[in-house]
Write a protein that holds these residues in place. Structure first.
Motif, short mmCIF file in Angstrom:
data_model
loop_
_atom_site.label_atom_id
_atom_site.label_comp_id
_atom_site.label_asym_id
_atom_site.label_seq_id
_atom_site.Cartn_x
_atom_site.Cartn_y
_atom_site.Cartn_z
N ARG A 163 0.75 -0.70 -14.67
CA ARG A 163 1.72 -1.56 -15.36
C ARG A 163 3.04 -0.83 -15.64
O ARG A 163 3.17 0.37 -15.40
CB ARG A 163 1.11 -2.06 -16.67
N SER A 164 3.97 -1.54 -16.21
CA SER A 164 5.28 -1.00 -16.55
C SER A 164 5.18 0.01 -17.69
O SER A 164 4.17 0.08 -18.38
CB SER A 164 6.22 -2.13 -16.98
N THR A 165 6.25 0.75 -17.91
CA THR A 165 6.29 1.71 -19.02
C THR A 165 6.18 1.00 -20.36
O THR A 165 5.48 1.48 -21.26
CB THR A 165 7.58 2.56 -18.94
N ALA A 166 6.83 -0.14 -20.52
CA ALA A 166 6.72 -0.89 -21.77
C ALA A 166 5.28 -1.30 -22.03
O ALA A 166 4.79 -1.23 -23.17
CB ALA A 166 7.63 -2.11 -21.74
N SER A 167 4.57 -1.72 -20.99
CA SER A 167 3.17 -2.10 -21.13
C SER A 167 2.31 -0.89 -21.48
O SER A 167 1.44 -0.96 -22.34
CB SER A 167 2.67 -2.74 -19.83
N TRP A 168 2.55 0.21 -20.79
CA TRP A 168 1.84 1.47 -21.05
C TRP A 168 2.02 1.88 -22.51
O TRP A 168 1.06 2.24 -23.18
CB TRP A 168 2.37 2.54 -20.11
N ASP A 169 3.25 1.83 -23.00
CA ASP A 169 3.53 2.21 -24.38
C ASP A 169 2.81 1.30 -25.38
O ASP A 169 2.40 1.75 -26.45
CB ASP A 169 5.03 2.19 -24.66
N GLN A 170 2.65 0.05 -25.03
CA GLN A 170 1.98 -0.92 -25.90
C GLN A 170 0.50 -0.59 -26.04
O GLN A 170 -0.10 -0.85 -27.08
CB GLN A 170 2.18 -2.32 -25.35
N GLY A 171 -0.09 -0.04 -24.98
CA GLY A 171 -1.49 0.36 -25.05
C GLY A 171 -2.02 0.70 -23.67
O GLY A 171 -1.70 0.02 -22.70
N HIS A 172 -2.83 1.76 -23.60
CA HIS A 172 -3.43 2.17 -22.33
C HIS A 172 -4.74 2.92 -22.60
O HIS A 172 -5.00 3.37 -23.71
CB HIS A 172 -2.47 3.03 -21.50
N ILE A 173 -5.53 3.05 -21.55
CA ILE A 173 -6.81 3.75 -21.64
C ILE A 173 -6.54 5.25 -21.77
O ILE A 173 -5.75 5.82 -21.01
CB ILE A 173 -7.66 3.46 -20.39
N PRO A 174 -7.18 5.90 -22.75
CA PRO A 174 -6.99 7.34 -22.90
C PRO A 174 -7.34 8.09 -21.62
O PRO A 174 -8.37 7.82 -20.99
CB PRO A 174 -7.96 7.71 -24.03
N GLY A 175 -6.49 9.00 -21.23
CA GLY A 175 -6.72 9.81 -20.03
C GLY A 175 -6.28 9.16 -18.73
O GLY A 175 -6.34 9.79 -17.68
N ALA A 176 -5.83 7.91 -18.79
CA ALA A 176 -5.38 7.23 -17.57
C ALA A 176 -4.09 7.86 -17.07
O ALA A 176 -3.30 8.42 -17.84
CB ALA A 176 -5.17 5.74 -17.83
N VAL A 177 -3.87 7.74 -15.77
CA VAL A 177 -2.62 8.14 -15.14
C VAL A 177 -1.73 6.90 -15.13
O VAL A 177 -2.19 5.81 -14.78
CB VAL A 177 -2.86 8.63 -13.71
N HIS A 178 -0.49 7.06 -15.50
CA HIS A 178 0.45 5.93 -15.46
C HIS A 178 1.26 6.00 -14.17
O HIS A 178 1.98 6.96 -13.93
CB HIS A 178 1.38 5.96 -16.67
N LEU A 179 1.10 4.97 -13.34
CA LEU A 179 1.85 4.89 -12.10
C LEU A 179 2.07 3.41 -11.76
O LEU A 179 1.19 2.76 -11.20
CB LEU A 179 1.12 5.60 -10.96
N PRO A 180 3.23 2.86 -12.13
CA PRO A 180 3.50 1.46 -11.81
C PRO A 180 3.37 1.20 -10.31
O PRO A 180 3.71 2.05 -9.48
CB PRO A 180 4.93 1.25 -12.29
N THR A 181 2.88 0.03 -9.98
CA THR A 181 2.59 -0.32 -8.58
C THR A 181 3.76 -0.05 -7.65
O THR A 181 3.57 0.49 -6.56
CB THR A 181 2.17 -1.80 -8.50
N ALA A 182 4.96 -0.40 -8.06
CA ALA A 182 6.14 -0.23 -7.20
C ALA A 182 6.41 1.22 -6.86
O ALA A 182 7.04 1.52 -5.84
CB ALA A 182 7.37 -0.85 -7.86
N LEU A 183 5.90 2.16 -7.69
CA LEU A 183 6.16 3.59 -7.46
C LEU A 183 5.03 4.29 -6.69
O LEU A 183 5.16 5.47 -6.36
CB LEU A 183 6.39 4.29 -8.80
N ILE A 184 3.95 3.58 -6.42
CA ILE A 184 2.81 4.21 -5.75
C ILE A 184 3.18 4.85 -4.41
O ILE A 184 2.84 6.01 -4.17
CB ILE A 184 1.64 3.21 -5.61
N PRO A 185 3.90 4.16 -3.52
CA PRO A 185 4.19 4.79 -2.21
C PRO A 185 4.91 6.12 -2.32
O PRO A 185 4.63 7.04 -1.55
CB PRO A 185 5.06 3.74 -1.50
#
Length: 164
Positions: A61-83
């Motif tokens: 998800r987006s950074t705003a979504s990540w900041d709102q809540g995420h699973i502890p230990g998860a890697v944050h990588l928005p779909t558009a940035l994966i490649p």
């Protein structure tokens, strides 16, 4: 042609209007489904166990979504940035479990596709962040850790697991 009560019920029943698959086809389909998906409870149990779970969790998800809540230990990588960023953030030999908001969002599916196209082994976490929170698992926000009471419509209140 004489219709039996079974065939009359089948013709009128929207569930059986299309016949169930043959058992071998059903086994192949459901086996494949489990190769592509993991559920929230299984991911949480694997992460809570001692040692390396053998996979990494990726929040697409987006950074705003990540900041709102995420699973502890998860890697944050928005779909558009994966490649452009997956190779720098993920080990090619380690399976990835993707998630997004929840069942009404296909962001985790798009992320899983992008990772698979890059050669990663990947599963999608069914239920996403919504069900992670609804099942009462801890999560992190930009303000720190949080946890909500489990929703009794998603998880048994007085049992260690659902028995699925």
């Amino acid at each position: 042609m004489v219709m039996t009560s079974h065939s009359a019920a089948t013709a009128a029943n929207p569930v059986l209007r299309v016949a169930p698959a043959l058992p071998a086809a059903a086994a192949a389909y459901f086996g494949a489904s489990l190769a592509f998906h993991a559920d929230v409870s299984d991911v949480a149990a694997a992460l809570a166990a001692d040692g390396d779970p053998g996979f990494v969790v990726l929040d697409s998800r987006s950074t705003a979504s990540w900041d709102q809540g995420h699973i502890p230990g998860a890697v944050h990588l928005p779909t558009a940035l994966i490649p452009e960023q997956a190779a720098a953030l993920l080990e090619p030999a380690v399976p990835v479990v993707t998630y997004c908001w929840g069942p009404g969002c296909d962001g985790a599916t798009r992320a899983a596709l992008a990772l698979a196209q890059l050669g990663f082994q990947v599963k999608e976490m069914l239920g996403g962040f919504e069900y992670w929170v609804r099942e009462g698992f801890a999560y992190e926000t930009w303000e720190g850790g949080a946890r909500r009471a489990a929703d009794p419509l998603t998880v048994p209140v007085d049992a260690a697991d659902c028995g699925c």
